[in-house]
Design an enzyme around this catalytic site. Sequence first.
Site, PDB file in Angstrom:
ATOM      1  N   HIS A  87       0.842  -1.204   0.000  1.00 47.57           N
ATOM      2  CA  HIS A  87       0.000   0.000   0.000  1.00 47.57           C
ATOM      3  C   HIS A  87       0.877   1.255   0.000  1.00 47.57           C
ATOM      4  O   HIS A  87       0.624   2.198  -0.763  1.00 47.57           O
ATOM      5  CB  HIS A  87      -0.899  -0.023   1.236  1.00 47.57           C
ATOM      6  CG  HIS A  87      -1.598   1.264   1.527  1.00 47.57           C
ATOM      7  ND1 HIS A  87      -2.915   1.491   1.204  1.00 47.57           N
ATOM      8  CD2 HIS A  87      -1.151   2.414   2.128  1.00 47.57           C
ATOM      9  CE1 HIS A  87      -3.251   2.715   1.583  1.00 47.57           C
ATOM     10  NE2 HIS A  87      -2.208   3.299   2.141  1.00 47.57           N
ATOM     11  N   GLU A  88       1.907   1.269   0.828  1.00 47.82           N
ATOM     12  CA  GLU A  88       2.789   2.441   0.891  1.00 47.82           C
ATOM     13  C   GLU A  88       3.564   2.628  -0.413  1.00 47.82           C
ATOM     14  O   GLU A  88       3.770   3.757  -0.876  1.00 47.82           O
ATOM     15  CB  GLU A  88       3.744   2.315   2.076  1.00 47.82           C
ATOM     16  CG  GLU A  88       3.057   2.256   3.437  1.00 47.82           C
ATOM     17  CD  GLU A  88       2.103   3.412   3.670  1.00 47.82           C
ATOM     18  OE1 GLU A  88       2.344   4.517   3.122  1.00 47.82           O
ATOM     19  OE2 GLU A  88       1.101   3.226   4.379  1.00 47.82           O
ATOM     20  N   GLU A 104      -6.182   7.295  -0.506  1.00 48.67           N
ATOM     21  CA  GLU A 104      -6.071   6.068   0.285  1.00 48.67           C
ATOM     22  C   GLU A 104      -6.745   4.901  -0.429  1.00 48.67           C
ATOM     23  O   GLU A 104      -6.221   3.786  -0.467  1.00 48.67           O
ATOM     24  CB  GLU A 104      -6.691   6.273   1.674  1.00 48.67           C
ATOM     25  CG  GLU A 104      -5.864   7.137   2.602  1.00 48.67           C
ATOM     26  CD  GLU A 104      -4.472   6.587   2.825  1.00 48.67           C
ATOM     27  OE1 GLU A 104      -4.318   5.378   3.083  1.00 48.67           O
ATOM     28  OE2 GLU A 104      -3.514   7.385   2.719  1.00 48.67           O
TER      29      GLU A 104
END
Length: 303
Positions: free
Chosen positions: A130-131, A201
Site C-alpha cells: 500500500h505504501e 487512500e
Amino acid sequence: MNTMRTGLLMAAMMGLFLAVGYLLGREQGMLIAFVIAAGMNVFAYWNADKMVLRMHGARQVDRQSAPEFYAMIEELSKNAGLPMPKVYVMDNPQPNAFATGRNPENAAVAATTGLLQLLDRDEIAGVMAHELAHVKNRDTLVMTVTATIAGAISMLANFGIFFGGSRDRNNPLGFIGVILMVILAPLAAMLVQMAISRTREYGADRGGAEISGQPLALASALAKISGAAHQIENPTAEANPATAHMFIINPLSGQRMDGLFSTHPDPRNRIEALQKISHEMGQVARPRGPWGQMNEGRSGPWG
C-alpha cells in the site's frame, strides 16, 4: 475513477483559490499570497521527507540490520516496477506505516515496531505494498500541490481584511461578506484537501492489492491495526497532527468516522472495497501467499 475524482477535487480547490483571490485581494493580493505559500511548500517538498522521518524518530535499516523486512520491500518494489526505496523502522508500539519522498527515485517507507510485531508476513507485505502504491501514484506530489493551494487560500483569507475589508465601492462582497469569506474559505479548502487525501487512500489500497497480489491480507491488516491504533496512543503523531494523513491508518485518537473532518476513509469501507477487489482477482479466501508462515507476536527479524 479515483484519479478522475482527485482531478475534479483539485480543480475545485484551484477554482476556490481564484475566486477567493479575486473577491478578497484582486490580482495583487492573489499573487502575493500564492508566491509566499508556494515558496513555503516548495521548501517542504524538498525537505519534508527528512523532517517527517526525523520527527517520528525513524531509523534507517538495511539488509544487514533487518534482512527479512528489507528483502520484502525489495521484492515488492520489483513487483511494482519501482526503484528500491530507503527503509525505516520507528520504535513505536502503535501499528502503523507511511511513505514519503518527492518522487519514486527519492522515496522512503517506514513501519512501526508495533506493526511488525502485530501482523503476520502476508499482512505486513500488504501494508508495505500500500505504501509503495502511494510512491508509484506520486501521492506525495499530489498532496504537496494541494497543500500549496490550501495554504494560499488561508493566506488570502488572512489578507482579506486588508484587501477586501476596506470601504472600496467596487468590492462585490461588502464587509460582512468579507468576514464570512475569511472564515469559510479556509474551511472549504481544508474539506477539499481531506477529501483528496481519502481518495488517495482508496487508490493506494487497490494499488497495494495489485502489487502484493493479496487484497485480503491487506484487508486483514487494516482490521487489526485500525482497532489497535485507537487503543495504543502515538504521542509523536499527537504532537504533530499535520502528519496524520501520511499514515495508512489515522494515528490520532478519537477519529473513527468516515466524515468530513477525517483524513482517512472508514476502515470498514476500505475492507469492503478490498473484498470486492479480491473477488475481481478470483480469490475467495485469504491465501498463505509467498511471504512465509504466520508472524503473530514475533519481532526478531524485523529490526
